[in-house]
Design a protein around this motif. Structure first.
Motif, mmCIF file in Angstrom:
data_model
loop_
_atom_site.group_PDB
_atom_site.id
_atom_site.type_symbol
_atom_site.label_atom_id
_atom_site.label_comp_id
_atom_site.label_asym_id
_atom_site.label_seq_id
_atom_site.Cartn_x
_atom_site.Cartn_y
_atom_site.Cartn_z
ATOM 1 N N ALA A 80 2.109 -3.116 8.070
ATOM 2 C CA ALA A 80 1.243 -2.011 7.691
ATOM 3 C C ALA A 80 0.756 -2.066 6.253
ATOM 4 O O ALA A 80 -0.110 -1.308 5.867
ATOM 5 C CB ALA A 80 1.966 -0.694 7.933
ATOM 6 N N PHE A 81 1.331 -2.949 5.437
ATOM 7 C CA PHE A 81 1.044 -2.851 4.000
ATOM 8 C C PHE A 81 0.253 -4.031 3.455
ATOM 9 O O PHE A 81 0.283 -4.304 2.260
ATOM 10 C CB PHE A 81 2.360 -2.660 3.216
ATOM 11 N N ARG A 92 -11.119 -4.982 -1.646
ATOM 12 C CA ARG A 92 -11.975 -3.914 -2.124
ATOM 13 C C ARG A 92 -12.582 -4.284 -3.468
ATOM 14 O O ARG A 92 -11.972 -5.078 -4.188
ATOM 15 C CB ARG A 92 -11.149 -2.628 -2.262
ATOM 16 N N GLU A 111 -2.160 -2.504 0.861
ATOM 17 C CA GLU A 111 -1.792 -1.378 0.003
ATOM 18 C C GLU A 111 -1.597 -1.895 -1.425
ATOM 19 O O GLU A 111 -1.272 -3.050 -1.644
ATOM 20 C CB GLU A 111 -0.502 -0.726 0.500
ATOM 21 N N GLU A 129 -12.807 -10.515 6.083
ATOM 22 C CA GLU A 129 -13.655 -10.050 7.159
ATOM 23 C C GLU A 129 -13.231 -8.650 7.613
ATOM 24 O O GLU A 129 -14.048 -7.752 7.696
ATOM 25 C CB GLU A 129 -13.560 -11.039 8.318
ATOM 26 N N GLN A 130 -11.958 -8.481 7.891
ATOM 27 C CA GLN A 130 -11.475 -7.159 8.306
ATOM 28 C C GLN A 130 -10.725 -6.557 7.127
ATOM 29 O O GLN A 130 -9.550 -6.855 6.939
ATOM 30 C CB GLN A 130 -10.502 -7.283 9.462
ATOM 31 N N ILE A 131 -11.392 -5.684 6.368
ATOM 32 C CA ILE A 131 -10.769 -5.278 5.109
ATOM 33 C C ILE A 131 -9.484 -4.474 5.303
ATOM 34 O O ILE A 131 -8.657 -4.421 4.419
ATOM 35 C CB ILE A 131 -11.738 -4.510 4.182
ATOM 36 N N GLU A 132 -9.313 -3.816 6.450
ATOM 37 C CA GLU A 132 -8.087 -3.031 6.625
ATOM 38 C C GLU A 132 -6.978 -3.833 7.308
ATOM 39 O O GLU A 132 -5.836 -3.411 7.336
ATOM 40 C CB GLU A 132 -8.372 -1.757 7.431
ATOM 41 N N ASN A 133 -7.342 -4.938 7.906
ATOM 42 C CA ASN A 133 -6.306 -5.770 8.518
ATOM 43 C C ASN A 133 -6.739 -7.229 8.448
ATOM 44 O O ASN A 133 -7.055 -7.854 9.455
ATOM 45 C CB ASN A 133 -6.069 -5.336 9.971
#
Ligand SMILES: Cc1cc2nc3c(=O)[nH]c(=O)nc-3n(C[C@H](O)[C@H](O)[C@H](O)COP(=O)(O)OP(=O)(O)OC[C@H]3O[C@@H](n4cnc5c(N)ncnc54)[C@H](O)[C@@H]3O)c2cc1C
Ligand code: SF4
Ligand code: SF4
Ligand code: SF4
Ligand code: SF4
Lengths: 666, 190, 290
Positions: free
Chosen positions: C184-185, C153, C188, C161-165
């Motif tokens: 999952a983290f 971010r 974070e 490329e995949q900012i959430e994963n």
């Protein structure tokens, strides 16, 4: 000698507040050829029209100029008045001093002068006008309905029941659209299939309806009342005239692992298939992309076992040309899927599903026979989280609009879940509850008050999976923004309603406009909500924007009534604003030399070759002529013609030039 | 350190903020997604979406509430909020602005003293050396925050592992960095 | 082409092993990195809190020096420096007025067209093509790749490329013979700049990260950011208190892990400098079958 009357309208204060109307009237009265000039508060009102009629009679006027609003508003009104007074209506012209003057300029002398200038150009034009008569065109009283969802079905039945023929073209192997996938429907919770299938059967059996499934519209030409349409009939590989729908083939087809679209990928179908048990027609097609015979060159099981000998691997796509008078576009919508949401796992969590998947889970004909079980392991979820506005109202994701139906179907989903699993917990994360239809808010209140669905106001930031649970990280903005974390067994995203993938292509083929999200555009958002900008092409259902069933059906009936209205007469009158090729006495016949340049540029293919022959049939000359039925009066040909042989009626070179000269000479 | 805080043209807190950052607060439709994802939401006295809400409404007392909140100091600028905000509100920039304004108006929340001391010590170290000197920073921070005992056990072991340098690394011409600081602090007064 | 290198303050201090291991890997593969002369601090997590112009001027000075020294590419292994410098580059190249102002502050001219490489972009571009010849070991363990905030971010400068994963580091770990886990983290926040001032918050946020990695069977956590490393590795006493349990999951820089797979000795990679002992990581390693 021309005797022109000039009528300056105040339009209440719309014009008179900025333009000195009395002065314009006074100066116009002094223009050469003007026999009478007056200003009045509302020319379009009854007394206003009477004023015009009386003036024409009293002053023996040969033409009139009404200086008021845009011709789009009142040209018809004033032409009728002229006709009533006994002159040809095409001797009436309008000078637009509202949209082009008073609404766009401040009050000033220059503004008044501009109004006068416009009046003067129209006075010069009308002096050159000729008497014209409207063109009569025959109407083909057959309607084409594109798309066999509930919108298309309703429109087709309405038109057919009014006694006209209908051709329905449906892309998929069966009609029914999204409604055939729904379980129960808000706000009454009646079973979707139960109310839809009788209509589907009625379409198939109606003597006035010809149904082409597995077909698409390839090309549309022509114009209102006289469209020519080419339909591509995709190769079904099954001869439906022989097939009895016995189902032997799809029971035996070895290619069995194809994700079943009707069940949103939860379950499989075979390569030869009929999408669902109540499909209309309930006869299969072969999906060649997945058929062993077409992909690997061997198999042929269905052909061997088909008792009716209906399987034919050799057939190709066929093309059918039809003539229709009106077209109803009812191609429906599509839904965003869970993979659209990075923050909710890019679609990788099996138990994060979209609304349509939930419909299939809740549906008695679905993959779980109506028990709500989660896709990953078939367990009945103890806790479900519903996420409203998933992808809608989300500028960052490119979809700013509200999908309109999801507040309601989310309430329905939560309710259906609670009805089936009384001790389960249902949570809905929402931003606003938009339930503005009849009995709609009551429906949502019922979900909250009677079925104990927990509504939490706030968007979900993230969903992740841990130990077989989906951790939903949300917030309660009504509780001081406290974070809310729910360990759910299943999450249903009310994903955005979007236009079909091929919507842009369809629109371009039909020459209709669409918005930036590819929903088809109505001619006027308030006053012409079911017509398009192309006369004779109407819209029905979700192809125009997200809609629920009641709204879809109303719009479908409205568009049907437009078609029925059109079909109520045998011919149609059209404005005579068309191009004409000049005529001269033989042996010249015309100054046209037959270079055919105009033919190439005409976007409507309205120019045809014409052969001049003598009495004995010998060819003397080749020239062109204009098909007045096809000509849209665009004037492109006029600009192209090198020897001024072609001209546009009502906007002739001569008329335009005198308008220009009027300005230059002022 | 006060001299480095920029002066903003007169106006309400909202108009100053919009002018300085380009963020438009009316874009926020209060969905709360920022707050839902914020790693510090539980610690915050005013939630991220509520900060925007107060900026939107500008009711009496709101400016003070925002500027003296602990939240603006807890925000780590992790940008989780902005990366998921459907309306693309750059909340982290709003927070940056509010921190500066809070210092300028002497409204820093007392509980944020340590955090602020750290930032100041950090910048002083840069100003002095051009680079961060971790031991110097630690000592400076401890003096400012009076958290003298914190980490004393950790530091010697880090030094032994060669992780902390007792003498600062410096850029060749440390004056240059001080000059940048000076030009900017003069620039802020323009 | 000369590849510039910007260590940033941490790599000279608390995360020296990051820079040591990066150089060890590059050297092994015959790639030269050249430090930008007279670079200064990027302002990190402090400057932007106090003055936006300062937060631009500090990175801009380094960018300008790199340009002057003729680099077309600069590797920035620290996530915080990367984020600050990439953000500055973006803001300056989008806005002439800002550029002019900053040039005045730093008394240097600036094109802001230099290419900035994160550590995994560097590995992908320069090490991957030759890595196979140098990788002799299989790390043979489950790793949790932790990316943190600063690579993912804001979206304008995200290096993923995949900012959430994200998967960029996972790919490097697969190369090194480890099995990256799905967890999952990944992105974070660890508490970042609160290492000193709010250790309680660091303990809470980093604790959740370590716990999730451990719950899912990770044997090591791989990072590419000195701040993440400090928080995840050195704040263990506080984390232990927070979680009420001890989790002895070692935290390695991505270059250390890759270095191990290339057979570079653990000490040379600085594994002995960690707070959480790294022996377990080393004992998992097996020889790569030919
Ligand atoms: C999850 C969900 C739940 C819903 N629940 C309810 C509810 O409870 N109550 C309610 O009132 N509404 C509900 N709706 C809304 C309802 O589904 C729609 O209002 C309705 O289906 C719209 O009908 P339609 O005919 O316009 O479009 P569709 O149903 O999409 O039909 C369009 C048809 O056109 C065909 N087609 C598409 N392109 C072409 C082409 N190029 N050529 C030929 N044919 C084409 C398609 O194959 C399809 O058969 C729900 C919607 C969703 C997504
Ligand atoms: S030929 Fe194709 S459709 Fe027929 S049975 Fe074989 S795979 Fe199925
Ligand atoms: S209908 Fe409701 S859930 Fe759907 S986009 Fe609109 S507000 Fe959101
Ligand atoms: S996520 Fe964006 S729109 Fe939603 S409350 Fe936060 S700032 Fe406002
Ligand atoms: S940038 Fe600040 S407000 Fe936004 S999520 Fe991170 S800590 Fe919270």
């Amino acid at each position: 000698m021309a005797r022109i009357g000039v009528f300056i309208c105040h339009c209440g204060e719309n014009i008179s507040a900025t333009v000195d109307v009395a002065k314009v009237a006074e100066k116009a009265g002094k223009l050469s050829g003007v026999a009478y000039s007056v200003d009045y508060k509302y020319m379009c009102s009854d007394p206003g029209q009477t004023l015009i009629i009386d003036a024409i009679k009293e002053h023996k006027l040969t033409g009139i100029v009404v200086a008021s609003c845009s011709p789009r508003m009142h040209e018809g009104t004033f032409r009728k008045a002229a006709e009533k007074a006994g002159i040809n209506p095409y001797f009436c012209e309008m000078a637009n001093i509202r949209e082009q003057v008073s609404w766009v300029h401040p009050k000033s002398d220059a503004t008044t002068q501009k109004a006068l200038d416009i009046v003067r150009t129209m006075v010069e034009k009308v002096k050159k006008n000729t008497a014209l008569t409207p063109i009569k065109v025959p109407i083909t009283k057959t309607a084409l309905v594109i798309g066999g969802g509930i919108a298309g079905i309703q429109a087709a039945l309405d038109i057919a029941n009014a006694g006209h023929s209908v051709i329905m073209v449906e892309k998929k192997p069966s009609i029914g659209g999204h409604m055939s996938q729904l379980s129960e429907t808000f706000p009454t919770l009646d079973c979707s299939q139960c109310i839809l299938t009788p209509r589907m059967v009625e379409v198939a059996q109606h003597p006035n309806i010809t149904l082409y499934t597995y077909a698409e519209v390839e090309k549309v030409t022509g114009f209102v009342g006289n469209f020519e349409v080419t339909i591509r009939m995709k190769a079904k590989s099954v001869d439906h005239s022989k097939c009895t729908g016995c189902g032997t083939c799809w029971q035996k087809c070895p290619s069995k692992k194809i994700p079943d679209e009707f069940n949103e990928g939860m379950g499989f179908r075979t390569a030869i298939y009929s999408p669902f048990p109540q499909a209309v027609p309930n006869k299969p097609v072969i999906d060649r992309d997945h058929c062993n015979y077409f992909q690997k060159g061997k198999c042929g099981v269905c052909q061997k076992i088909c008792p009716a000998g209906a399987i034919d691997y050799e057939v190709q796509d066929e093309f059918l040309d039809v003539k229709v008078g009106a077209i109803i576009t009812a191609t429906g919508f599509d839904l965003k899927h869970a993979d659209f949401f990075p923050e909710y796992g890019y679609g990788q969590f099996k138990d994060v599903i979209d609304g349509m998947m939930f419909e299939r889970l809740a549906s008695a004909s679905g993959p779980t026979a109506g028990e709500i079980r989660r896709p990953s392991d078939g367990k009945i979820p103890e806790k479900i989280v519903f996420v409203a506005c998933a992808g809608s109202r989300d500028k960052a994701k490119g979809i700013e609009y509200c999908s309109k139906i999801c507040c309601m179907y989310t309430a329905k989903h939560a309710m259906l879940y609670k009805h089936k699993k009384h001790d389960g917990d249902a949570y809905v994360f929402y931003m606003d509850i938009r339930a503005a239809g009849k009995d709609y808010d009551e429906f949502v209140r019922r979900a909250i008050e009677e079925d104990d669905v927990h509504y939490i106001r706030g968007r979900v930031s993230r969903i992740y999976e841990k130990n077989g649970k989906l951790i939903v990280k949300g917030v309660d903005t009504l509780m001081n923004g406290d974070p809310v974390e729910i360990e759910a067994d299943m999450v249903v995203l009310a994903t955005a309603v979007i236009a079909n993938q091929d919507a842009e292509t369809v629109a371009q083929r039909m020459h209709i406009s669409y918005n930036k999200h590819h929903f088809f555009a109505e001619a006027h958002p308030k006053l012409r909500p079911v017509e398009t900008n192309t006369a004779g092409i109407m819209l029905a259902g979700a192809c125009q924007g997200a809609k629920d069933i009641p709204e879809t059906v109303s719009q479908a009936s409205a568009s049907a009534s437009k078609a029925i209205g059109l079909f109520s007469s045998n011919e149609m009158t059209r404005e005579p604003i068309v191009a004409v090729v000049n005529r001269q006495a033989p042996p010249n016949f015309t100054s046209c030399t037959g270079c055919m340049l105009c033919m190439e540029v005409c976007p409507y293919h309205a120019i045809e070759r014409e052969e001049m022959k003598d009495r004995t049939g010998n060819l003397i000359k080749v020239a062109v002529k204009v098909n007045a039925g096809l000509c849209q009066g665009c004037g492109t040909c006029v600009a192209m013609c090198r020897n001024k042989s072609i001209d546009l009626q009502g906007f002739s070179n001569d008329q335009m030039l005198s308008e220009v000269m009027a300005l230059l000479n002022s | 350190m006060h001299e480095i805080i920029p002066q903003h043209p007169a106006g309400t807190l909202k108009s100053q903020m919009e002018e300085a950052t380009g963020v438009i607060v009316s874009h926020c439709y209060q969905c709360g997604k920022c707050t839902a994802g914020c790693p510090l939401n539980e610690e915050m006295d005013v939630r991220p979406n509520q900060i925007l809400r107060m900026l939107q409404l500008e009711l009496p007392g709101y400016e003070d509430k925002i500027l003296s909140s602990l939240s603006i100091w807890l925000c780590l600028a992790c940008d989780t909020c902005y990366s998921r905000c459907p309306q693309e509100v750059k909340l982290s920039q709003v927070m940056d602005f509010l921190r500066q304004e809070s210092i300028r108006q002497h409204k820093v929340n007392p509980k944020a003293k340590d955090i602020l001391s750290f930032h100041k010590a950090f910048l002083d170290s840069i100003k002095l050396n051009g680079k961060l000197h971790e031991v110097g920073l630690t000592i400076d921070y401890k003096l400012r925050s009076l958290n003298l005992m914190q980490d004393v056990l950790l530091a010697p072991s880090m030094m032994a592992k060669g992780k902390l340098a007792i003498f600062p690394h410096q850029v060749q011409n440390t004056k240059e960095i001080a000059k940048i600081f000076k030009r900017i602090s003069e620039g802020t007064k323009e | 082409m000369r590849i510039g290198f910007y260590p940033g303050c941490s790599l000279e201090g608390s995360s020296k092993e990051y820079s040591d291991s990066l150089f060890a890997v590059a050297e092994k593969c015959g790639i030269m990195l050249e430090e930008i002369k007279d670079w200064s601090c990027c302002g990190a997590s402090a400057a932007h809190n106090l003055n936006h112009d300062l937060a631009l001027a500090l990175p801009a000075r380094t960018l300008a020096l790199a340009e002057k020294q003729g680099f077309e590419e600069v590797v920035i292994p620290c996530a915080a420096c990367y984020s600050r410098i990439a953000g500055t580059k973006q803001e300056i190249s989008n806005n002439v007025a800002t550029r002019k102002k900053i040039e005045r502050y730093i008394d240097l001219t600036l094109e802001a067209d230099i290419k900035i490489l994160t550590v995994f972009e560097f590995l992908q571009k320069y090490i991957f093509p030759v890595a196979d010849g140098h990788i002799v070991n299989k790390l043979n363990q489950k790793t949790a790749c932790y990316y943190g905030c600063l690579y993912s971010r804001p979206k304008e400068t995200a290096a993923l490329e995949q900012i959430e994963n994200p998967m960029e580091m996972d790919k490097v770990m697969v190369k090194a013979g480890a099995t990256p886990i799905d967890w999952a983290f990944k992105t974070e926040c660890c508490g970042a700049g609160f290492t000193m001032s709010r250790t309680d918050i660091v303990a809470k946020l980093s604790g959740k990260i370590i716990e999730d990695a451990a719950d899912r069977g990770a044997e090591s956590i791989i990072v590419a950011c000195p701040m993440c490393h400090v928080n995840l590795d050195m704040r263990r006493p506080e984390i232990k208190k927070q979680l009420n349990k001890e989790i002895n999951l070692p935290v390695l820089f991505i270059t250390q892990a890759l270095g191990l797979s290339m057979g570079i000795p653990a000490d040379q990679l600085g594994l002995n400098k960690h707070y959480v002992p790294t022996d377990k990581v080393v004992t998992c390693i097996v020889k790569k079958e030919a």
